[in-house]
Design an enzyme around this catalytic site. Sequence first.
Site, PDB file in Angstrom:
ATOM      1  CB  THR A 267      -0.868   0.080   1.286  1.00 30.48           C
ATOM      2  OG1 THR A 267      -1.654  -1.114   1.225  1.00 30.48           O
ATOM      3  CG2 THR A 267      -1.608   1.135   1.491  1.00 30.48           C
ATOM      4  NE  ARG A 295      -8.954  -7.190   3.018  1.00 35.54           N
ATOM      5  CZ  ARG A 295      -7.819  -6.522   3.004  1.00 35.54           C
ATOM      6  NH1 ARG A 295      -7.571  -5.798   2.022  1.00 35.54           N
ATOM      7  NH2 ARG A 295      -7.004  -6.397   4.115  1.00 35.54           N
ATOM      8  CG  ASP A 298      -5.489  -0.823   6.631  1.00 32.26           C
ATOM      9  OD1 ASP A 298      -5.543  -1.286   5.607  1.00 32.26           O
ATOM     10  OD2 ASP A 298      -4.580  -0.390   7.312  1.00 32.26           O
TER      11      ASP A 298
END
Length: 437
Positions: A267, A295, A298
Amino acid sequence: MSFSRRDFVRTSVLGTIAAGAGVRAQGEVAANHLLENPAAAAQNNDAQSGSYKRPIIICAHNGFDYLDDAFAFLKSGGDTLDVALRVVKGPEDDPNVTTVGLGGIPNEEGVVELDACCMHGPTRRAGAVGAVRNIKNVSLVSKAVFEHTGHVMLVGEGAERFAVAVGFPRENLLTDHSRKIWLLWKEYHSNSDWWGPGLADPHWQAPTDAAPVSPDKAPQQPERGKPQSELWRERYRRLEEHAGKLGIAPEDRADAIHKVLFPPTGTIHCSALNEKGEISGCTTTSGLAFKLPGRCGDSPIIGAGCYTDQDVGSAGATGSGEENIKVAGAHTIVENMRHGMSPHEAGMDALKRIVRTYNGDMSRLRFVDMIYYILRKDGAYAGVSLWEGYQARRPHTIAVHDGTRRSEVTTALFKGYSQDFPPEPKVPEEVRKQYLK
Ligand code: ASP
């Protein structure tokens, strides 16, 4: 306000052990793994009180190459959110980065789904998008959400339609490289589904633990009876063979096999602060490889993957998304700083909450990892992580530009490296050497 690691061990972990001995029975105690060396904590500039610099940009390691351009833009008066978006757009556009934007490794159905969110400190606005298909620059879409709607978060098909409506092009995000890795993953798991070579394939082989052809024939040696090294060699040989058939270049095969066996994460977060003290942040990702469709990790969750408060500072996260959502990591860190903790202390506290989630059980925590990137409004910053790095690969780092572009090792809560997930029996060293060079 701050408390030492020793205090934490005593009050949190051991306290929990006393209360939940049953949960502890199978795992080691977190206390054994805590880094006790305070020198390790002096990496980031919040140890040098008063010497903070503005302007400054901090980000995950994969933003390093884009920092020079973004810093020049920040110096020339660029808006702090646009600066952060400029950094993260780099990996989003790069088809060779398999964890963000174009070329991200897809979900279990072979579809790339992206997550992002951002916060603009000066106007206290926030935007987020989750599980978006066919749109590359989801970080920019997350900004468009607050620019063009009264909402904060859009997901799935609605987010995609919104992006197209405001002018983002629809494009195929699945590169040939990522598609082949996904196919390899499908075929590797094909013992229990219809993917991979079927009965009619000339090279099809009966599984070694198949039932005997006739009852009077002795059953073949069951797989579990074989030594681990032989099982692993067979697995790698099968994967290599499939990788070759799929047209994965020989030099890419070891990496592809590793991604299939241990689905990678990755990420980018970036926070930017200008001379006036304006601050913004954003996070963007393709999330966990081979995840279930829909899905969200965060990264698109305001308060987990990113949180910015103009009065205090900004924080972002990469790592085990599900764990970070449960502790609202980025928001927790900013609130900790609001109440007086330094960036380093604030981040360590959030990490300890993740430890608390598992009652300090190391048999689980070794498969969890988390990196927090933290920037206070005065320019103090810290990069902290649960572990020192991912297993046998690289140490965790934070990239920084405050006039000098550099990469700094994060301060880790635990000694050692996090383990790949899902847990597999240890790959024998000779097999690892032969196939994973
Ligand atoms: N946090 C991301 C997610 O869970 C993955 C990562 O940062 O590596 O989707």
